[in-house]
Design an enzyme around this catalytic site. Sequence first.
Site: not given
Ligand SMILES: Cc1cc2nc3c(=O)[nH]c(=O)nc-3n(C[C@H](O)[C@H](O)[C@H](O)COP(=O)(O)OP(=O)(O)OC[C@H]3O[C@@H](n4cnc5c(N)ncnc54)[C@H](O)[C@@H]3O)c2cc1C
Length: 335
Positions: A53, A256
């Site tokens: 974004h 959005k």
């Molecule tokens: C439909 C949708 C559209 C989106 N579009 C956009 C976009 O266009 N642009 C943008 O910037 N963002 C977008 N987002 C948001 C973005 O995808 C997230 O903010 C980002 O991927 C979050 O990353 P993360 O690493 O925090 O979480 P995740 O990618 O969810 O990673 C968390 C990890 O933790 C692991 N985990 C969970 N619990 C445990 C546990 N107890 N023990 C060990 N491991 C664990 C999971 O397996 C996972 O691999 C979107 C999200 C969604 C759902």
Amino acid sequence: MTDKTYDIIIVGAGIVGATLARELSAYALEIAVIDKAADIPSGASRANSAMIHAGYDDKPGSIKADFCAPGNRLYQELAGPLDITLRKCGSYVCGFDAKDLKHLEKLLDQGKRNGVPGVEIITGDALRAKEPHVSAEIAHALWAPSGCIVNNFEAVLAFMDNAQQNGVELFLETEIQDIVLSDDRKEVLGIRTNRGFMRTSVVINAAGINSDLVAKMAGDDSFSIEPTRGEYYIMDKNVGNLVGSFFFPCPTDKGKGITVAPTAENNLLIGPTSVVQESRDDTSTSVDGLKEVVDGARLLVPAIPLGMAITTFSGLRASASTKDFVLGVLDTPRG
Ligand SMILES: Cc1cc2nc3c(=O)[nH]c(=O)nc-3n(C[C@H](O)[C@H](O)[C@H](O)COP(=O)(O)OP(=O)(O)OC[C@H]3O[C@@H](n4cnc5c(N)ncnc54)[C@H](O)[C@@H]3O)c2cc1C
């Protein structure tokens, strides 16, 4: 599972865990990343719109606003060296009437205050001169040239690969079950996982949708997560050039809105919905959800060719009760 003592254990190998691991791998530290999944990316980083974004959406002063525009620049700098497919395609927020125009003006102001480069409002006619397939009903659009499309799979893998090259250890199929604290609960001693105990004095919580549960293991209940499902269609590459940029409606309280966009691989993406649910792992799609996607997309691009759909998917947003990124260090327990 290992006798080693880590300086830091990162829980979660999504985009947050992977980028943190890479950044921290520049220091002389023993770092482990654990993820409960068998493969990465698995959570929200696997199933999203893959847009970097521009930064006009976020309320000035919020953590999101502080991070979005600089993060966009950083992604563009790192994509080449890390071999991540990224295209600077820009994005439009479309307005249909006078009320929407007011909204676009607010976004324009936010964009300027958040340091988003080149953001401007253009007329519907100017928009259609560049993008002939968009609706004739669009009266104005906010154009943000710095919006990018990225290959979200490549991004997570590239950041994590680079971290591993620098010595970070990745443990898949390893789920955190508890954070083990000293008797006075002031120090972190390690984490208990399904594969045994891992010793560390610092835990970084990057567990996405489960991050509130992991925080509670350290006694932090300052936020909660509401799983919010977003459903999508992906269309064939034959129609991948129907639009050249991201198209959004004006945002609402639900988010959005449903976007129409090219993907990094030149398919066409439409979605997502935004529906709060109980389950933290149900990523099914639904007839109603997919109908909402098509109806929403056709408001922006009436000729969406549903017959060209090749697959559907859904992802779960970790919507935080704070309505912002959750970022910070606990005083107690330290680490
Ligand atoms: C439909 C949708 C559209 C989106 N579009 C956009 C976009 O266009 N642009 C943008 O910037 N963002 C977008 N987002 C948001 C973005 O995808 C997230 O903010 C980002 O991927 C979050 O990353 P993360 O690493 O925090 O979480 P995740 O990618 O969810 O990673 C968390 C990890 O933790 C692991 N985990 C969970 N619990 C445990 C546990 N107890 N023990 C060990 N491991 C664990 C999971 O397996 C996972 O691999 C979107 C999200 C969604 C759902």
